[in-house]
Write an enzyme that holds these catalytic residues in place. Structure first.
Site, PDB file in Angstrom:
ATOM      1  CD  GLU A  85      -9.336 -38.484  -3.292  1.00 59.13           C
ATOM      2  OE1 GLU A  85     -10.112 -38.203  -4.225  1.00 59.13           O
ATOM      3  OE2 GLU A  85      -8.348 -39.233  -3.432  1.00 59.13           O
ATOM      4  CE  LYS A 108     -11.619 -38.163  -7.704  1.00 60.61           C
ATOM      5  NZ  LYS A 108     -10.643 -39.133  -7.138  1.00 60.61           N
ATOM      6  CB  CYS A 133      -7.586 -37.333  -6.151  1.00 57.89           C
ATOM      7  SG  CYS A 133      -6.505 -38.691  -6.628  1.00 57.89           S
TER       8      CYS A 133
END
Length: 320
Positions: free
Chosen positions: A49, A131, A166
């Site tokens: 990430e 995300k 994540c």
């Protein structure tokens, strides 16, 4: 491609230290790692990430005001999807002949997003996602992905490749939707996360985040690559975490590769080691695991429980 034959695919999971807040050096290191993986026979490769320009742990231990200058530098060194820097990375992916999922802090106009670009062996970005919910204090610096980011799997010459960032792995419905997209190889892009300690809750430890990703392998009957960052001791001050006891440097890495029954396929590296992990996998093994557990097939009850997904991305501007 057919997943029923004996074809072996080599997957590669990165565990490495970013070039902190340095876009140009970050691109150069990314290219070196891609070429290295290609020379070692990799077909599918995953990065952590926000690999470019690195994960800013200082946002967790200093105020927004204290981080203004640091995050201004961070913004200027984040990567634009449509840029000369990205074109250089795409050319490297094409040269290496691999499929790459690149995690980075995406700079788009005046905002940042925690993004993954899916780049095929021709160097084309075949999918791009953000995300959908930055975690906790991350929301002070990164925007949210929209409905187009719910798509997390693309078809490739090496199987169906998926990816999440994540703590998206804690989003039960998001994981489930990825399974419904028939993922074969999942890229779990994580930042550097340190071992369990009294200063932070256990769910923000490398132990727990690793277990969570391992469960995704079993639950989705897919191969999973944990890709993570590390931090050296000499870069703690640079990252404004040198006085934070939670940070153990060198450390932060917990990269791993799991099979479709959740089994480890490689030996875990040291937390501070820079390494590319490799595993040779047969996608047909997925079907063996699916005999027992297919949570979007024979081991589901859609008449009782089902998932509703929107595919209409929100926009700030609408034309009459």
């Amino acid at each position: 491609m057919s997943h029923d034959g004996p074809k072996t695919i080599r997957v590669a999971a990165v565990q490495a230290e970013p070039e902190w807040n340095n876009l140009q050096k970050g691109v150069e290191k990314t290219i070196r790692l891609i070429i290295e993986a290609g020379k070692n026979g990799a077909n599918v490769m995953g990065f952590p990430e926000v690999w470019i320009p690195g994960y800013p742990w200082s946002i967790w231990n200093q105020s927004v005001v204290d981080n203004v200058e640091f995050m201004d530098e961070y913004f200027r060194n984040s990567l634009e999807r449509d840029s000369e820097e990205m074109n250089r990375i795409r050319c490297a992916v094409k040269e290496a002949g691999i499929f790459c999922v690149l995690g980075y802090s995406e700079r788009y106009q005046g905002s940042l997003y925690i993004s993954q670009s899916f780049i095929d062996e021709n160097g084309d970005i075949v999918h791009h996602r953000r995300k959908i919910k930055p975690t906790h204090v991350e929301r002070g610096f990164w925007g949210e992905g929209q409905a187009d980011s719910l798509k997390s799997v693309v078809k490739s010459s090496f199987g169906n490749i998926g990816g999440l960032n994540c703590w998206e792995h804690t989003q039960t419905l998001l994981r489930y939707y990825e399974y419904a997209q028939n993922v074969d190889i999942h890229i779990a892009s994580w930042p550097l996360i340190f071992g369990a300690c009294a200063e932070m809750q256990y769910h923000i430890s490398s132990e727990m985040c690793g277990k969570l990703t391992q469960v995704m392998s079993m639950e989705g009957a897919c191969f999973t690559l944990i890709c993570s960052q590390v931090m050296s001791a000499e870069n703690c001050e640079r990252n404004k975490v040198d006085k934070w006891s939670f940070v153990k440097a060198p450390g932060g890495g917990f990269s791993m590769i799991y099979g479709p029954a959740g089994e480890p396929l490689v030996e875990a590296p040291d937390a501070g080691e820079e390494v590319i992990l490799y595993a040779d996998v047969k996608l047909a093994e997925k079907w063996r695991a699916k005999q027992n557990l297919d949570v979007v097939g024979h081991y589901s009850r859609p008449d009782l429980l089902s998932l509703k997904v929107t595919n209409n991305a929100a926009s700030q501007v609408h034309f009459a």
